[in-house]
Write an enzyme that holds these catalytic residues in place. Structure first.
Site, PDB file in Angstrom:
ATOM      1  N   ARG A  61       0.834  -1.223   0.000  1.00 37.77           N
ATOM      2  CA  ARG A  61       0.000   0.000   0.000  1.00 37.77           C
ATOM      3  C   ARG A  61       0.861   1.262   0.000  1.00 37.77           C
ATOM      4  O   ARG A  61       1.497   1.540  -0.955  1.00 37.77           O
ATOM      5  CB  ARG A  61      -0.979   0.013   1.198  1.00 37.77           C
ATOM      6  N   ASN A  91      -1.659  -1.784  -7.411  1.00 33.42           N
ATOM      7  CA  ASN A  91      -3.025  -1.247  -7.239  1.00 33.42           C
ATOM      8  C   ASN A  91      -3.121  -0.330  -6.022  1.00 33.42           C
ATOM      9  O   ASN A  91      -3.971  -0.491  -5.152  1.00 33.42           O
ATOM     10  CB  ASN A  91      -4.057  -2.389  -7.145  1.00 33.42           C
ATOM     11  N   HIS A 216      -1.854 -16.525  -7.432  1.00 34.49           N
ATOM     12  CA  HIS A 216      -2.916 -17.017  -6.537  1.00 34.49           C
ATOM     13  C   HIS A 216      -3.913 -17.974  -7.208  1.00 34.49           C
ATOM     14  O   HIS A 216      -5.116 -17.723  -7.195  1.00 34.49           O
ATOM     15  CB  HIS A 216      -3.613 -15.884  -5.785  1.00 34.49           C
ATOM     16  N   ASP A 282       0.109 -12.799  -1.071  1.00 32.09           N
ATOM     17  CA  ASP A 282      -0.961 -11.878  -1.460  1.00 32.09           C
ATOM     18  C   ASP A 282      -1.435 -11.111  -0.213  1.00 32.09           C
ATOM     19  O   ASP A 282      -2.634 -10.916   0.006  1.00 32.09           O
ATOM     20  CB  ASP A 282      -2.135 -12.580  -2.147  1.00 32.09           C
ATOM     21  N   HIS A 286      -6.149  -4.295   5.008  1.00 27.38           N
ATOM     22  CA  HIS A 286      -7.149  -3.221   5.022  1.00 27.38           C
ATOM     23  C   HIS A 286      -7.278  -2.759   6.466  1.00 27.38           C
ATOM     24  O   HIS A 286      -6.955  -3.501   7.398  1.00 27.38           O
ATOM     25  CB  HIS A 286      -8.497  -3.722   4.510  1.00 27.38           C
ATOM     26  N   GLY A 301      -9.429  -9.190   0.924  1.00 27.07           N
ATOM     27  CA  GLY A 301      -7.991  -9.288   1.145  1.00 27.07           C
ATOM     28  C   GLY A 301      -7.680  -9.828   2.521  1.00 27.07           C
ATOM     29  O   GLY A 301      -8.387  -9.534   3.488  1.00 27.07           O
TER      30      GLY A 301
HETATM   31  O1  DOR Z   1      -8.618  -9.936  -2.259  1.00 27.67           O
HETATM   32  C1  DOR Z   1      -7.870  -9.218  -2.910  1.00 27.67           C
HETATM   33  N1  DOR Z   1      -7.367  -8.078  -2.393  1.00 27.67           N
HETATM   34  N2  DOR Z   1      -7.577  -9.550  -4.169  1.00 27.67           N
HETATM   35  C2  DOR Z   1      -6.944  -8.708  -4.999  1.00 27.67           C
HETATM   36  O2  DOR Z   1      -6.726  -9.054  -6.137  1.00 27.67           O
HETATM   37  C3  DOR Z   1      -6.528  -7.378  -4.543  1.00 27.67           C
HETATM   38  C4  DOR Z   1      -6.356  -7.368  -3.081  1.00 27.67           C
HETATM   39  C5  DOR Z   1      -6.223  -5.981  -2.514  1.00 27.67           C
HETATM   40  O3  DOR Z   1      -5.439  -5.209  -3.075  1.00 27.67           O
HETATM   41  O4  DOR Z   1      -6.826  -5.700  -1.496  1.00 27.67           O
HETATM   42 ZN    ZN Z   2      -2.960  -9.244  -4.712  1.00 27.99          ZN
END
Ligand code: DOR
Ligand code: ZN
Length: 423
Positions: A61, A91, A216, A282, A286, A301
């Site tokens: 992040r 992202n 994943h 992964d 959050h 996530g």
């Molecule tokens: O669950 C997910 N969270 N899948 C993703 O592809 C992105 C990720 C996120 O960036 O929170």
């Molecule tokens: Zn991811």
């Protein structure tokens, strides 16, 4: 330094390493004193040293999303979890789709990361911008999401091929995904067919000379098909530990994309784990209050950088993996896919990055002890056998037995593009 090291051919050996500028300058078998070295760091008593783990898929992040995680908290979590290098995802906010944002991201990583780092860039509209981004030190390739599939043009593919860059894909076909599903049913709304459907595009891209990594994968059908067309693959601990039943019970804590699958699919993936090239976290943190929203509103996530490697060691104790598989999945596979050379071996010139583990130490997952800002987890309360005791990055003791030490000096991963390889 003195290590008990898991050697790929010799098994566990005692070894003396002289490390200079992060690289092994000299190696002697056995524990010996070396005349021009005054301090000998003895790490033999604490556990077995493995070639350093590399997490090729993590979300640190930062930038405008620093309330969820930043490059410091995310890499402290990684080091706590034995990870010696991370590869960050694009992202973010703003997304890493331009040279300008990329440079900002790399600056933040250089300043804050406590382990070595790389970056996957996002898809820019122009192929020239992609070429410029891929030429910057620390960039390991291009990551595309379902929403990008229609934007990926021949010119982009040509740049990937010409620069031998890795294309990492989130394989879920946008036409086969339905949003807004209740807990326990997301595996129906985002079915395995959505993963499989993407692989027909992937096959064409590989046919045009592009190297592809499918990240994943959640099930054996996607895995086997991806392998058969020449892509490399990874899965994450949550697809080996958790199922759609956990999504029903835990709600948002177990909401992730692609979604958790039914138990029989998870069991089947565990049987086929030997066919995977890599594991990745992964790690997708959050803010805890976001994970408390109603199921349909809350972000997907799972934050697992603090414990992903320990969860893998637990699979060794459950008889599902060998310790050699842990090395293959967390070091050799990611190294090969990314084109990282000599990471965590012990010969002269090797990068002195090691993960030291105690296979027998037990603990109960307590997310309040995470270094990630995301201190909620679907694994809370899980009993785990197998722990990380130290994380050494280029000869620096970053983490040792619950404490952090040398946090400065992390570097951008150097990748040899022509040596990134599909299996
Ligand atoms: O669950 C997910 N969270 N899948 C993703 O592809 C992105 C990720 C996120 O960036 O929170
Ligand atoms: Zn991811």
């Amino acid at each position: 330094m003195w290590l008990r090291f898991l050697h790929p051919h010799l098994g566990i050996i005692e070894v003396t390493l002289v490390v200079e500028n992060g690289l092994v300058r000299e190696r002697r078998l056995g524990l010996t004193r070396i005349h021009d070295v005054d301090s000998h760091l003895d790490l033999t008593g604490i556990g077995i040293a493995l070639p350093g783990a590399i997490d090729m898929h993590t979300h640190l992040r930062g930038l405008n999303l620093s309330r969820k995680e930043d490059e410091r908290s995310g890499t402290l979590a990684a080091a706590h979890g034995g990870i010696t290098a991370v590869v960050d995802m694009p992202n973010t906010s703003p997304e890493v789709r331009t040279v300008t944002v990329l440079r900002e991201k790399l600056r933040a990583l250089a300043e804050k990361s406590v382990v070595d780092y790389g970056v996957f860039v996002g898809l820019p509209s122009s192929a020239e911008e992609l070429r410029r981004m891929l030429s910057i030190e620390g960039v390991v390739g291009l990551k595309i999401y379902p929403t990008d599939f229609r934007q990926l043009r021949n010119e982009h593919l040509e740049v990937l091929r010409e620069t031998s860059s890795l294309l990492m894909i989130h394989a879920e076909h946008p036409d086969l995904i339905r949003e807004r599903c209740s807990a326990g049913t997301r595996h129906v709304c985002r079915p395995i067919e959505a993963e499989v459907a993407v692989l027909s595009y992937v096959k064409q891209w590989i046919g045009r000379g592009v190297r592809v990594h499918v990240t994943h994968v959640t099930n054996s059908a996607t895995l086997m098909l991806a392998k058969s067309i020449g892509a490399s693959t990874d899965t994450c601990p949550h697809y080996l530990y958790l199922s759609s039943e956990d999504e029903s019970e835990l709600g948002c804590l177990a909401k992730v994309n692609p979604p958790l699958r039914p138990k029989n699919v998870v069991e089947d993936l565990l049987v086929n784990v030997k066919h995977l090239d890599a594991l990745s976290t992964d790690h997708a943190p959050h803010a805890p209050q976001e994970k408390c929203l109603d199921f349909e509103e809350c972000p997907s996530g799972i934050a697992s950088a603090d414990i992903a490697l320990q969860l893998t060691l637990n699979l060794v104790n459950r008889g599902i993996l060998l310790l050699d598989d842990v090395v293959r999945l967390w070091n050799e596979g990611p190294s090969r896919a990314l084109g990282v050379r000599g990471w965590g071996c012990i010969g002269e010139g090797c990068v002195a990055s090691y993960t030291i583990v105690n296979l027998k130490r037990k603990f109960v997952v307590d997310p309040s002890t995470f270094y990630s800002k995301c201190k909620v987890s679907p694994y809370a309360g899980l009993r785990v056998e197998g722990d990380v005791v130290a994380t050494i990055v280029r000869g620096r003791i970053v983490y040792l037995e619950g404490e952090f030490y040398e946090l400065k000096g992390s570097r951008a991963l150097s990748v040899k593009r022509d040596e990134q390889s599909n299996p």
